[in-house]
Design an enzyme around this catalytic site. Structure first.
Site, mmCIF file in Angstrom:
data_model
loop_
_atom_site.group_PDB
_atom_site.id
_atom_site.type_symbol
_atom_site.label_atom_id
_atom_site.label_comp_id
_atom_site.label_asym_id
_atom_site.label_seq_id
_atom_site.Cartn_x
_atom_site.Cartn_y
_atom_site.Cartn_z
ATOM 1 N N GLU A 177 -52.709 17.606 21.967
ATOM 2 C CA GLU A 177 -53.209 18.037 23.283
ATOM 3 C C GLU A 177 -52.878 16.985 24.337
ATOM 4 O OE1 GLU A 177 -57.293 18.430 22.185
ATOM 5 O OE2 GLU A 177 -57.637 16.272 22.099
ATOM 6 N N ASP A 225 -61.379 11.882 28.823
ATOM 7 C CA ASP A 225 -60.241 12.579 29.437
ATOM 8 C C ASP A 225 -59.983 12.087 30.870
ATOM 9 O OD1 ASP A 225 -60.530 14.203 27.091
ATOM 10 O OD2 ASP A 225 -61.929 15.511 28.182
HETATM 11 O O1 FUB Z 1 -63.285 16.456 26.280
HETATM 12 C C1 FUB Z 1 -63.100 17.724 25.692
HETATM 13 C C2 FUB Z 1 -61.796 17.799 24.935
HETATM 14 O O2 FUB Z 1 -61.703 16.742 23.996
HETATM 15 C C3 FUB Z 1 -60.540 17.649 25.776
HETATM 16 O O3 FUB Z 1 -60.158 18.809 26.443
HETATM 17 C C4 FUB Z 1 -59.566 17.214 24.743
HETATM 18 O O4 FUB Z 1 -58.379 16.690 25.250
HETATM 19 C C5 FUB Z 1 -60.374 16.219 23.948
HETATM 20 O O5 FUB Z 1 -60.383 14.955 24.552
#
Ligand code: FUB
Length: 283
Positions: free
Chosen positions: A171, A12
């Site tokens: 997301e 991320d």
């Molecule tokens: O790294 C944890 C979670 O996994 C993130 O919040 C999402 O976007 C995914 O990458």
């Protein structure tokens, strides 16, 4: 450049430019169920040699309302103060510091967005500041929530929250502006999938209405062993007219998966008609 750009497992990545320096704020990865608890910051002037500034926010000692699941930080500067939006236990908090390297302190002592504030997961914050100085907050897994932030950077009017759910959206909303066009990008599929990827739509306004999904920006390249490419950020190089870079995570090479990811940086180009060209991920 040689990818990955950071040591160990990270994900991320939020890449920002402060002055002539790039800063990277990633999730610390490599834990079952994404149960990491600390954020680190890294800086570079060439995207190649990175300085590790150590832990800048530790849920155990710096946050009273959550202990784990420290995910997806997003950084922005405003009036000489540095804000770090972050997920903790599937809520969104905001911390503030006088330096991009921290130390960051909790700005509110409570979540900015509680875990149950809206349907789906309250994760993956991002702040876009328009040319007129107005800040906008984006977040959400399952839907892209979008709202003007107040000038204090730590509050907004809930009545102004918009919900946008592009075809394929999962997301990691991320917004940039180029030549008067706003680009909303997001990640599709699950971060544990090799097919985790980035797609985009455009608008004439930072809160939409957004057009239909235009295309994929970044996806796996099986020939190179590059899988699970997503949760990205994009910056224009300091001092450049139109040189853009994309930071993203992918399964660590070799042997990575959805909780063992690495941060890569590659070039992002636009075509003559303003479309985003498909990124070529590199080793
Ligand atoms: O790294 C944890 C979670 O996994 C993130 O919040 C999402 O976007 C995914 O990458």
């Amino acid at each position: 450049m040689s990818n990955p750009v950071l040591p160990g497992f990270t994900a991320d990545p939020h890449l920002v430019v402060y002055g002539d320096t790039y800063w990277l704020y990633p999730t610390t990865d490599g834990f079952d169920d994404w149960s990491g608890t600390r954020f680190r910051a890294y800086s570079s002037t060439d995207l190649t040699r990175w300085t590790d500034h150590g832990v800048i926010l530790d849920l155990a000692t710096d946050i009273t309302w959550a202990d784990a699941y420290a995910w997806a930080p997003a950084a922005v500067e405003r009036d000489g103060r540095y804000y770090l939006y972050f997920c903790a236990e599937r809520a969104i908090g905001v911390a503030v510091a006088d330096s991009p390297a921290g130390p960051f302190r909790d700005a509110l002592g409570a979540p900015l967005i509680a875990a149950d504030a809206y349907p789906d997961q309250m994760i993956d914050p991002m702040v876009f500041v328009d040319d007129d100085g107005r800040p906008y907050l984006y977040w959400g897994q399952g839907a892209s929530y979008q709202v003007p932030l107040h000038d204090d950077m730590v509050s907004f009017d809930p009545a102004r929250v918009r919900v946008h759910t592009p075809e394929g959206y999962n997301e990691a909303s991320f917004v940039i502006k180029r030549d008067g066009v706003y680009y909303l990008m997001w990640s599709e599929n699950d971060t544990r999938s090799a097919d985790y990827r980035v797609a985009y739509a455009t608008s004439g306004h930072p809160l939409g209405p957004w057009g239909a999904r235009r295309d994929v920006v970044l996806a796996k390249d099986e020939a190179q062993g590059i899988l699970g490419t997503g949760h990205h950020s994009v910056v224009r190089a300091p001092g450049s007219d139109d040189d853009w870079f994309i930071a993203y995570h992918r399964f660590a090479i070799p042997g990575g998966d959805g909780t063992h990811r690495e941060t890569a940086v590659d070039r992002l180009h636009f075509t003559g008609d303003g479309a985003i060209a498909r990124v070529t991920p590199t080793r």
